[in-house]
Design an enzyme around this catalytic site. Structure first.
Site, PDB file in Angstrom:
ATOM      1  N   GLU A   7       0.805  -1.503   0.072  1.00 15.97           N
ATOM      2  CA  GLU A   7      -0.004   0.034   0.286  1.00 15.97           C
ATOM      3  C   GLU A   7       0.590   1.646  -0.216  1.00 15.97           C
ATOM      4  O   GLU A   7       0.224   2.470  -0.175  1.00 15.97           O
ATOM      5  CB  GLU A   7      -0.854   0.503   1.281  1.00 15.97           C
ATOM      6  N   ASP A 110      -2.881  -3.229   3.044  1.00 12.33           N
ATOM      7  CA  ASP A 110      -2.896  -3.506   4.648  1.00 12.33           C
ATOM      8  C   ASP A 110      -3.970  -4.209   4.836  1.00 12.33           C
ATOM      9  O   ASP A 110      -4.993  -4.187   3.633  1.00 12.33           O
ATOM     10  CB  ASP A 110      -3.350  -2.266   4.929  1.00 12.33           C
ATOM     11  N   TYR A 314      -1.743  -4.265  14.059  1.00 10.15           N
ATOM     12  CA  TYR A 314      -1.786  -3.304  12.592  1.00 10.15           C
ATOM     13  C   TYR A 314      -3.258  -2.429  13.627  1.00 10.15           C
ATOM     14  O   TYR A 314      -4.273  -2.765  14.208  1.00 10.15           O
ATOM     15  CB  TYR A 314      -2.871  -4.306  12.148  1.00 10.15           C
TER      16      TYR A 314
END
Length: 700
Positions: A7, A110, A314
């Site tokens: 990303e 992601d 995350y």
């Protein structure tokens, strides 16, 4: 060759190092049979109405419901037009060339709804048909990346997640375009921004603000009785609240004439307070706002930075639980915190004890588990990053710690037929509350130190006060309380379990709520006053128009979010959802086109291009004729034109000399403003006519 697409460039570099790709190229890194490239967020998005042949704002065009959405490279605004970003076009060209030569694509955007959409939009726009697999990881540590690359998942397993992301994107487009255009047409002036989620969020802020300001505080009175036992003086409050002062004074006189005070009941109750669950993004943002005043957007940005530095997992997670396999990693994390300057002692205690398993539940883990620190311990961080890291680290120690045991004592007393009450809380075992060094004892405001009391104790009346008090409104929203309201679709829920149950039907998602709030700031709909979120006049004006319309319905928006989560799990069909959104958009367009907006327009003049009417707005003068579209901006070279100057310009094609224009370097200049053949503003630097000199002044 395998092509890996991340990303961001920073993530691509981490992955490239793991797979042995070391040769840097323009837009990618290659080596060892891999080419690792990247996006810059959303490189490709949905086209605007002009791409469907719909120009201007016209009631007859609404609702705008494209039969098939067009994808375009990310657009940037140049003047009044949108053009493709040249940097985006260049990177898309690199990605296309790599995809064309790839044997297989590894998707490393992601691991979430928006990350999936970023890749799929690029894949669709480039009309690529190469097979792809998914790297799904919850942290960027070397170990996590290696393990993820060894267990790549078929791309098709995430089709439902993509359909959910696609449905969200298209729903926001359909609702935002139709609602904003409908209101602009109804108003006949200005530009308006409405959205599927931003408008209900604005409604939450405005309704609370107006409720707070309209609240009429009521005066009431309570008796504060002073008594004592064993030389310990303490105070208790009357259960009854008196609306009138004379009634309170009558009760006061009765109490002061009493022979004494009798203890009616003394109730001791042991309360076991379970540790809080681990953080998801929203609860982290709420705590950071409450403790440190950080905005939701700031907290997300810091957490993202910590993630990319490999220090936390995350951050855009909506889960507060971890699965069994991750639970096995908690003791090593606690061991690393035994050297933490603040949590060292408590981390060691928790490490040596039986871990609390309240946050461990396989069935409650969503796409990602709760926020954790990683084995990559930071040595030195900027202060604000350290603050957020410490919150996450401290929450781990709390969540796996022992229960906090309190003794809550409720004492009821009677004097002359009146009931008084006192409550006190003593922490017997601090448990998880010791992590942040919380106080061991928290009595309420009626007692600083309660003596030991028994039923039927007779105590003296040492005095009495009549206290005047005011009822208080619910406070104006802070970002912390707004995030809670968004999470529960506006419902007032204090119980943690109830809030958890409502999360799937809140408005927005943990990953998007910060951006929604920032959009309201960018639109000048809200502003900050210390920690409070206060609507601007513009925001209140929008709310006044939409408050009873579907576009502001918080519960309905929460229902759509629940539907999107069901699409992601395969429980709902995306087509059915989209048809519902189209019906919804048609309804709100019809509602808003019928709106009557109060307020006078500023003066206008005849349009020099089409003969229609040009209306003056605060920032622009614009022709009402959608086919004409004549637009003249008020601000020219950092100088704002007055209504009179705009009138001269549009009526005569030229203003008189105007002083005080500014160049980019700050130098000032004077000029007239003219309209050229294309009705664009240009400067006229023609010198003034010099006055004739008198003959008598001429030199001989």
């Amino acid at each position: 060759m395998q092509v890996i697409i991340a990303e961001k460039p920073s993530v691509a570099r981490e992955i490239a190092a793991i797979v042995g790709a070391k040769n840097r190229r323009d837009g990618y890194i290659e080596g060892n049979g891999y080419a690792v490239t990247w996006a810059f967020g959303h490189l490709v998005g949905l086209a605007m109405p002009q791409q469907y042949g719909i120009e201007g704002f016209r009631a007859e065009n609404l609702p705008i419901l494209p039969p098939k959405f067009i994808l375009l490279p990310r657009q940037i605004k140049e003047g009044k037009e949108y053009k493709s970003d040249t940097g985006v076009l260049k990177q898309l060209s690199v990605i296309k060339e790599l995809f064309d030569t790839a044997d297989r694509i590894v998707v490393a955007t992601d691991a979430g709804r928006e990350g999936e959409l970023i890749f799929r939009n690029i894949y669709s726009y480039l009309e690529c048909h190469k097979p792809f697999v998914r790297l799904w990881i919850s942290s960027l540590t070397d170990r996590a990346i290696r393990e993820g690359l060894q267990s790549l998942r078929p791309g098709g397993e995430y089709d439902n997640l993509y359909l959910s992301a696609k449905a969200r994107s298209e729903a926001d487009w359909v609702v935002g375009i139709n609602a904003s255009q409908a209101l602009a047409i109804a108003a006949g002036r200005g530009s308006w921004s409405l959205g599927r989620v931003q408008t209900p969020t604005l409604a939450i802020i405005c309704s609370r603000y107006l409720e707070n300001k309209a609240f009429k505080s009521a005066t009431y009175f309570q008796l504060k009785l002073h008594t004592a036992k064993d030389a310990t003086v303490f105070s208790v409050l009357s259960v009854e609240r008196f609306e009138e002062e004379h009634a309170a004074q009558t009760a006061y006189a009765t109490v002061m004439d009493a022979d004494g005070v009798r203890v009616v009941t003394v109730e001791h109750k042991e309360v076991k307070e379970q540790p809080p669950l681990l953080y998801d993004l929203t609860t982290l943002q709420k705590d950071a706002n409450t403790r440190y005043g950080f905005s939701a957007d700031k907290t997300l940005g810091i957490a993202q930075s910590l993630y990319e530095k490999k220090h936390i997992t995350y951050p855009r997670t909506g889960s507060r639980y971890i699965p069994e396999d991750v639970a096995a990693e908690i003791r090593p994390l606690l061991s690393s915190l035994r050297k933490h300057p603040q949590f060292d002692r408590e981390a060691a205690i928790v490490f040596d004890s039986t871990l609390n398993r309240r946050s461990v539940d396989n069935d409650k883990v969503t796409d990602h588990h709760a926020l954790l620190i990683t084995e990559v311990t930071p040595t030195e961080l900027p202060p604000e990053e350290q603050t957020i890291y410490d919150l996450i680290a401290g929450r781990i120690v709390e969540a796996f710690g022992e229960v906090c045991i309190k003794e809550v004592t409720t004492t009821r007393l009677e004097c002359s037929g009146m009931e008084f009450i006192a409550r006190g809380t003593v922490v017997r075992e601090g448990g998880w509350r010791k992590v942040w060094r919380e106080p061991e004892e928290r009595p309420d405001d009626t007692t600083a130190a309660m003596p030991s009391l028994s039923e039927n104790d007779l105590l003296p009346v040492k005095g009495c006060d009549v206290e005047q008090k005011q009822t208080k409104p619910r406070p104006i929203h802070t970002e912390s309380s707004l995030l809670s309201a968004m999470e529960t679709a506006g419902r007032e829920l204090s119980d943690e379990a109830e809030r958890e149950a409502m999360k799937d039907s809140g408005i927005g998602t943990p990953a998007t709520r910060a951006a929604i709030i920032e959009t309201l700031f960018a639109r000048d709909y809200i502003r900050r006053e210390k920690k409070s979120l206060v609507p601007t006049d513009k925001g209140l004006a929008v709310y006044a128009i939409v408050q009873d319309k579907k576009i502001a319905d918080v519960a309905m928006t929460g229902g759509w979010e629940l539907a999107l989560s069901k699409i992601a799990t395969g429980e709902m069909d995306a087509f059915t959802f989209h048809r519902g959104i189209e019906v919804y958009a048609a309804q709100i367009a019809k509602e808003l086109l019928a709106v009557k907006i109060e307020g006078e327009e500023r003066p206008g003049v005849a349009c020099p291009r089409c003969g229609g009417k040009v209306v003056f707005h605060p920032k622009v003068a614009k022709c009402r004729n959608a086919d004409c579209g004549l637009t003249v901006w008020r601000t020219v070279a950092r100088k704002e034109l007055t209504d009179a100057q705009l009138t001269d310009l549009l009526t005569n094609g030229r203003t008189s000399l105007i002083k005080g224009f500014s160049k980019n370097n700050g130098d000032k200049f004077d000029a007239a403003v003219m309209l050229d053949k294309e009705y664009k503003t240009v400067f006229d630097f023609a010198p003034r006519n010099k006055p004739k000199q008198r003959q008598g002044n001429k030199r001989k």
